[in-house]
Write a protein that holds these residues in place. Structure first.
Motif, PDB file in Angstrom:
ATOM      1  N   GLN A 669     -35.418  39.673 151.430  1.00 25.14           N
ATOM      2  CA  GLN A 669     -34.270  38.942 152.029  1.00 25.14           C
ATOM      3  C   GLN A 669     -35.144  37.661 152.930  1.00 25.14           C
ATOM      4  OE1 GLN A 669     -30.629  40.421 153.678  1.00 25.14           O
ATOM      5  NE2 GLN A 669     -31.256  39.842 155.536  1.00 25.14           N
ATOM      6  N   SER A 670     -34.339  36.474 152.538  1.00 31.90           N
ATOM      7  CA  SER A 670     -34.901  35.273 153.258  1.00 31.90           C
ATOM      8  C   SER A 670     -33.642  34.671 153.974  1.00 31.90           C
ATOM      9  CB  SER A 670     -35.314  34.068 152.151  1.00 31.90           C
ATOM     10  OG  SER A 670     -35.628  33.205 152.734  1.00 31.90           O
ATOM     11  N   THR A 671     -33.940  34.332 155.193  1.00 34.02           N
ATOM     12  CA  THR A 671     -32.793  33.769 156.043  1.00 34.02           C
ATOM     13  C   THR A 671     -33.368  32.446 156.137  1.00 34.02           C
ATOM     14  OG1 THR A 671     -32.538  35.713 157.130  1.00 34.02           O
ATOM     15  CG2 THR A 671     -31.724  33.690 158.149  1.00 34.02           C
ATOM     16  N   ILE A 672     -32.826  31.471 155.744  1.00 33.24           N
ATOM     17  CA  ILE A 672     -32.668  29.896 155.820  1.00 33.24           C
ATOM     18  C   ILE A 672     -32.073  29.605 156.974  1.00 33.24           C
ATOM     19  CG2 ILE A 672     -32.234  27.568 154.839  1.00 33.24           C
ATOM     20  CD1 ILE A 672     -31.976  30.683 152.399  1.00 33.24           C
ATOM     21  N   VAL A 673     -32.813  29.396 157.923  1.00 34.20           N
ATOM     22  CA  VAL A 673     -32.463  29.197 159.547  1.00 34.20           C
ATOM     23  C   VAL A 673     -31.526  27.972 159.672  1.00 34.20           C
ATOM     24  CG1 VAL A 673     -32.979  29.096 162.023  1.00 34.20           C
ATOM     25  CG2 VAL A 673     -34.256  30.497 160.179  1.00 34.20           C
ATOM     26  N   ALA A 674     -30.331  28.289 160.230  1.00 42.99           N
ATOM     27  CA  ALA A 674     -29.298  26.915 160.221  1.00 42.99           C
ATOM     28  C   ALA A 674     -29.881  25.924 161.327  1.00 42.99           C
ATOM     29  CB  ALA A 674     -28.065  27.408 161.160  1.00 42.99           C
ATOM     30  N   GLY A 675     -29.289  24.695 160.789  1.00 44.74           N
ATOM     31  CA  GLY A 675     -29.700  23.500 161.794  1.00 44.74           C
ATOM     32  C   GLY A 675     -30.502  22.501 160.771  1.00 44.74           C
ATOM     33  N   LEU A 676     -30.414  22.365 159.629  1.00 48.58           N
ATOM     34  CA  LEU A 676     -31.197  21.394 158.679  1.00 48.58           C
ATOM     35  C   LEU A 676     -30.145  21.372 157.586  1.00 48.58           C
ATOM     36  CD1 LEU A 676     -33.380  19.443 157.999  1.00 48.58           C
ATOM     37  CD2 LEU A 676     -34.363  21.298 156.682  1.00 48.58           C
ATOM     38  N   GLU A 677     -29.537  20.080 157.344  1.00 52.72           N
ATOM     39  CA  GLU A 677     -28.727  20.067 156.072  1.00 52.72           C
ATOM     40  C   GLU A 677     -29.608  20.080 154.912  1.00 52.72           C
ATOM     41  OE1 GLU A 677     -24.690  17.551 155.820  1.00 52.72           O
ATOM     42  OE2 GLU A 677     -26.477  16.131 155.161  1.00 52.72           O
ATOM     43  N   LEU A 678     -28.801  20.962 153.751  1.00 50.43           N
ATOM     44  CA  LEU A 678     -29.622  20.979 152.622  1.00 50.43           C
ATOM     45  C   LEU A 678     -28.588  21.299 151.632  1.00 50.43           C
ATOM     46  CD1 LEU A 678     -30.053  24.394 152.584  1.00 50.43           C
ATOM     47  CD2 LEU A 678     -32.105  23.701 153.863  1.00 50.43           C
ATOM     48  N   THR A 679     -28.941  21.463 150.658  1.00 48.31           N
ATOM     49  CA  THR A 679     -28.430  22.157 149.439  1.00 48.31           C
ATOM     50  C   THR A 679     -29.467  23.235 148.808  1.00 48.31           C
ATOM     51  OG1 THR A 679     -29.213  20.391 147.566  1.00 48.31           O
ATOM     52  CG2 THR A 679     -27.202  20.292 148.497  1.00 48.31           C
ATOM     53  N   LEU A 680     -28.764  24.085 148.507  1.00 46.05           N
ATOM     54  CA  LEU A 680     -29.820  25.440 147.851  1.00 46.05           C
ATOM     55  C   LEU A 680     -29.436  25.601 146.234  1.00 46.05           C
ATOM     56  CD1 LEU A 680     -30.220  28.948 149.388  1.00 46.05           C
ATOM     57  CD2 LEU A 680     -29.884  28.698 146.748  1.00 46.05           C
ATOM     58  N   SER A 681     -30.494  25.395 145.415  1.00 44.80           N
ATOM     59  CA  SER A 681     -30.291  25.770 144.107  1.00 44.80           C
ATOM     60  C   SER A 681     -30.857  27.119 143.596  1.00 44.80           C
ATOM     61  CB  SER A 681     -30.871  24.595 143.249  1.00 44.80           C
ATOM     62  OG  SER A 681     -30.305  23.313 143.553  1.00 44.80           O
ATOM     63  N   THR A 682     -30.249  27.861 142.796  1.00 48.32           N
ATOM     64  CA  THR A 682     -30.731  28.986 142.276  1.00 48.32           C
ATOM     65  C   THR A 682     -31.175  28.579 140.671  1.00 48.32           C
ATOM     66  OG1 THR A 682     -28.713  29.852 141.449  1.00 48.32           O
ATOM     67  CG2 THR A 682     -29.375  30.636 143.616  1.00 48.32           C
ATOM     68  N   ALA A 683     -32.080  29.172 140.199  1.00 47.81           N
ATOM     69  CA  ALA A 683     -32.643  29.014 139.114  1.00 47.81           C
ATOM     70  C   ALA A 683     -33.375  30.196 138.384  1.00 47.81           C
ATOM     71  CB  ALA A 683     -33.536  27.689 138.949  1.00 47.81           C
ATOM     72  N   ILE A 684     -33.711  30.161 137.011  1.00 49.71           N
ATOM     73  CA  ILE A 684     -34.658  31.134 136.356  1.00 49.71           C
ATOM     74  C   ILE A 684     -35.838  30.454 136.025  1.00 49.71           C
ATOM     75  CG2 ILE A 684     -34.781  32.786 134.581  1.00 49.71           C
ATOM     76  CD1 ILE A 684     -32.829  33.653 136.595  1.00 49.71           C
ATOM     77  N   ALA A 685     -36.876  31.019 136.661  1.00 50.61           N
ATOM     78  CA  ALA A 685     -38.269  30.227 136.409  1.00 50.61           C
ATOM     79  C   ALA A 685     -38.889  31.021 135.016  1.00 50.61           C
ATOM     80  CB  ALA A 685     -39.175  30.304 137.532  1.00 50.61           C
TER      81      ALA A 685
END
Length: 825
Positions: A669-685
């Motif tokens: 489990q990864s927590t992307i800590v709040a406070g930086l505007e971003l988009t998250l993409s999921t993909a299959i590598a």
């Protein structure tokens, strides 16, 4: 140089390459008195007996297995069927295995003296020698000057699987042949005498091919050296033999590096060959083998004392392992490598031959420990093989020393918390648990560099959890496929940051060079003891100089945080900036598993299909790239099923789940800590061929975080925590510590048993910066520090790098002679 042949002894007495007359009595005594040696001997004898013919028909059957043009009706002895570089197993395997069987028979003849063993070995030798004399040598031009004989375009392979074996057979059955022992000619269907001049032509040709073929300044010359040395020692002309051996020892050619040049890469004890791990291991192994071989024949050379660090490199490999025994996959590496404890026998043998007391103690103790723990069984004989390497199995009977001395058995090998491999820019942090160390230990690697078989990766990262390497690099793909050339080797195949969609490489090995990853600060220092068993960190930097838009600057701080013997997590802070007008930065992370779920505030976030998000910087390169020269940077066009979220600055929770491990399900489990505007993409590598089963055949889920603009003063900040089954992660919440819009650290709240643990992890750009938070009662001068509270009571303060840390009424200062400190309350 001390002459190898100060007497005429070696010109007249055989065998000498693996076994001398003096050594024969020692080996026979060893078989008589040592149970492990007796068992190895009996296993080798049985294997030889299974190959020994009992009739002429069986002799012909052994011979006709060899891949020669037997069907051609001509007066000339049949030539070898020409073999391609790959895909010739129906030709390669019978020849390779027959040569190995002939060596086994040769060893038995040398030890026992029964002619039946000489018959089978000499028949194979004669047939191969005559076949080679009827076969045309590969002609120029050949790619990379890799000119062979049976394999006309691959001397590198032929030298290992065929050429290195032939002179060994000759050496063992020489006395049988010299006294008139007959061989069977399957072409003329009759017994005949051996053709010594034809054999000498074979040996000189193969020795010369080693000098004239291939590349230098990489692993090739070392992989070819067994052929060079074996064939040189089979040459009867003393001066010609000396000529080729001196080329192995000290004289370089345009296509072959000498041992003295190779040894320059082992400057300090612990240095390893500067290539990815599989190649580095083979270079050390083959070099150590040949040093032993020559030191036995000419002790005055003392190669083991001249180049002792080649032996010492064996212990460095042990320092690189993850707690489950796997290795970091830097460059063209596999995740796991079969343990070769015969190397430790060679290291100990070399130490004994050279009376090197320090190495005698070190490797005797290591061997005893391996034997005692059952990791190494001296009685087990290695099998024959069809791998791309010489055949050394009988040496495990012939060369090991009977006595391992009076040294006490060491405790298990002391692995350091932090290890550095300079050429790869690789930094290792480990935190071992005493409670089920495979399951509960933590280990993180970051790094990147420019070297042979290296990858263009920037600051990459691997993370361990629940007995597996979960966050992982792309490792070694299938040569020379598109996916290996344009994904595995490039930035997109790594857990790193790509700036402006254009991080790239230039120059160096195959145009894959980048600047090395360099340490800024770390605790504990390399091979030093940690000041705390709970915390460690490293900050490293990378200059993305060859970025195809504008150069970018990267800095990564990766920390290991231990909460209890069973629990802990990783903290990863990645800064990136560029002078590009519309700069943006993508943080990539892939994790072994079958699925990836992303949520915020306990709700699954919405995605939209985004098929065109990860396109090459130059899409035309998809059709224009060339093998080993031009690439499709940054490589992320191989990502499939891409889906992207809307922009958000909220906290995100990304959970990777693996269902195919024995202890599944395993989650990261990864927590992307709040406070930086971003988009998250999921993909299959793409699948990672070099991984352990079962995930070496499955595509890998990954996430990509994109921030538009500078990500330096306010960087990417993530935590990673693994757990399994019905367990719940310890981390309950995270938040940034900010001051005037500048990131200063992260607050992590965890649940450990019935206790609430609050940690303030403070991160600044350099050790002179001062952060003060009067509301929390924090004051910190430094670049990395940790404040830990259990149920709101202070338990410890840690300064990884800095001078002063205070929390409320508690103060920790660093002594003037140090840059770190730790105190419990």
């Amino acid at each position: 140089m001390t002459s190898l042949y100060s007497t005429k002894l070696l010109a007249t007495e055989r065998p000498l390459i693996w076994l001398t007359a003096k050594e024969k009595s020692i080996v026979l005594k060893k078989i008589e008195t040592e149970q492990w040696a007796k068992e190895r001997f009996l296993a080798l004898k049985k294997r030889a007996d299974d190959f020994v013919p009992t009739s002429v028909d069986e002799r012909v059957e052994n011979i006709k297995r060899l891949p020669l043009s037997w069907q051609e009706k001509t007066n000339k002895f049949p030539a070898f069927i020409v073999q391609k570089n790959v895909g010739n197993n129906e030709l390669r395997n019978p020849l390779q295995l027959s040569l190995q069987a002939a060596i086994d028979c040769g060893v038995m003849y040398a030890l026992i003296g029964e002619d039946k063993y000489a018959h089978c070995a000499a028949d194979i030798l004669y047939t191969v020698v005559q076949g080679l004399n009827s076969t045309e040598i590969g002609i120029q031009p050949v790619h990379l000057n890799n000119r062979g004989w049976i394999i006309p375009k691959n001397h590198l392979l032929e030298s290992r699987i065929y050429a290195a074996q032939i002179p060994l057979i000759y050496d063992f059955v020489y006395n049988y042949l010299k006294k008139g022992g007959k061989v069977y000619d399957a072409h003329q269907n009759k017994f005949t005498v051996f053709d010594f001049s034809a054999a000498q032509h074979v040996f000189t040709t193969y020795a010369q091919l080693a000098l004239d073929s291939g590349l230098i300044d990489n692993n090739w010359p070392i992989l070819e050296s067994s052929s060079l040395v074996h064939n040189a020692l089979a040459i009867d002309d003393e001066h010609l033999r000396q000529h080729y051996l001196e080329h192995y020892l000290t004289l370089d050619t345009a296509h072959q590096d000498s041992l003295s040049k190779v040894a320059k890469n082992y400057v300090k004890a612990g240095d390893i060959w500067p290539e990815s791990l599989g190649y580095a291991m083979h270079v050390g192994y083959f070099s150590l083998y040949l040093m032993n071989l020559i030191d036995r024949i000419e002790p005055s050379l003392q190669l083991g004392n001249k180049y002792p660090n080649i032996s010492s490199a064996l212990l460095t490999y042990e320092q690189l392992r993850f707690p489950n025994g796997d290795y970091p996959a830097f460059g063209d590496s596999h995740r796991s490598h079969q343990d070769n404890y015969f190397e430790y026998e060679l290291a100990y043998k070399s130490a004994v031959l050279n009376n090197n007391k320090a190495l005698i103690t070190k490797f005797a103790s290591r061997l005893k420990q391996l034997i005692k723990t059952g990791q190494y069984d001296r009685s087990t004989l290695l099998p024959r093989h069809t791998s791309a390497k010489p055949y050394f199995a009988p040496l495990a009977l012939l060369w090991p020393e009977t006595e391992l001395g009076e040294q006490k058995i060491d405790t298990p090998l002391n692995v350091y918390n932090t290890v550095h491999i300079p050429f790869a820019g690789l930094f290792i942090q480990r935190n071992l648990s005493s409670d089920d160390p495979v399951q509960n230990s933590l280990m993180a690697t970051i790094g990147g560099g420019s070297y042979v078989h290296g990858h263009a990766s920037g600051i990459d990262m691997e993370l361990y959890g629940q007995g597996h390497v979960l966050g992982l690099e792309s490792g070694k793909g299938a040569y020379p496929t598109n996916v290996h050339q344009n994904y595995n080797r490039l930035f997109a195949g790594h857990n790193t940051v790509i700036s402006n969609g254009a991080s790239a490489s230039k120059g160096g090995w195959l145009q894959l060079a980048t600047n090395p990853v360099e340490k800024v600060v770390m605790e504990p220092e390399i091979n030093a003891n940690p000041i705390s068993d709970k915390y460690s960190f490293i900050t490293a930097r990378f200059y993305d100089e060859y970025n195809l838009v504008k150069p970018a600057y990267h800095q990564r701080t990766t920390a290991v945080i231990r909460l209890s013997d069973q629990l802990g997590y990783y903290l990863d802070i990645f800064r990136a900036r560029s002078e590009a007008e519309n700069q943006y930065h993508d943080y990539l992370y892939r994790n072994l598993g079958d699925s990836l779920d992303v949520a915020t505030d306990g709700q699954t976030i919405k995605f939209h299909s985004d098929k065109n998000r990860f396109q090459p910087f130059d899409p035309s390169m998809i059709d224009k790239w060339t093998h080993d020269r031009n690439f499709v940077h940054p490589g992320w066009h191989f990502l499939k099923n891409v889906n992207t979220s809307s922009k958000t600055a909220k906290s995100l929770t990304a959970t990777f789940t693996a269902h195919k491990f024995l202890n599944s399900p395993v989650m990261m489990q990864s927590t992307i800590v709040a406070g930086l505007e971003l988009t998250l993409s999921t993909a299959i590598a793409p699948k990672i061929k070099s991984e352990d089963p079962p995930y070496n055949k499955h595509e890998i889920p990954m996430m990509v975080l994109r921030h538009e603009g500078d990500a330096w003063l306010n960087p990417f900040v993530l935590t990673f925590e693994s757990y399994q089954g019905v367990e719940q992660p310890a981390i309950q919440s995270t938040s940034r510590l900010m001051h005037n819009d500048v990131f200063k650290g992260v607050k992590v709240v965890s649940k450990v048993g019935i206790s609430n643990v609050t940690q303030y992890i403070l991160i600044q750009e350099n050790s002179s910066q001062h952060y003060e938070n009067k509301e929390l009662g924090i004051s910190f001068i430094g670049s990395f520090g940790v404040i830990t509270l259990k149920n709101n009571k202070l338990t410890d303060l840690y300064i990884g790098s800095g001078t002063q840390l205070s929390f409320r009424d508690s103060l920790l200062k660093v002594e003037s002679t140090s840059s770190s400190a730790y105190k419990t309350y």
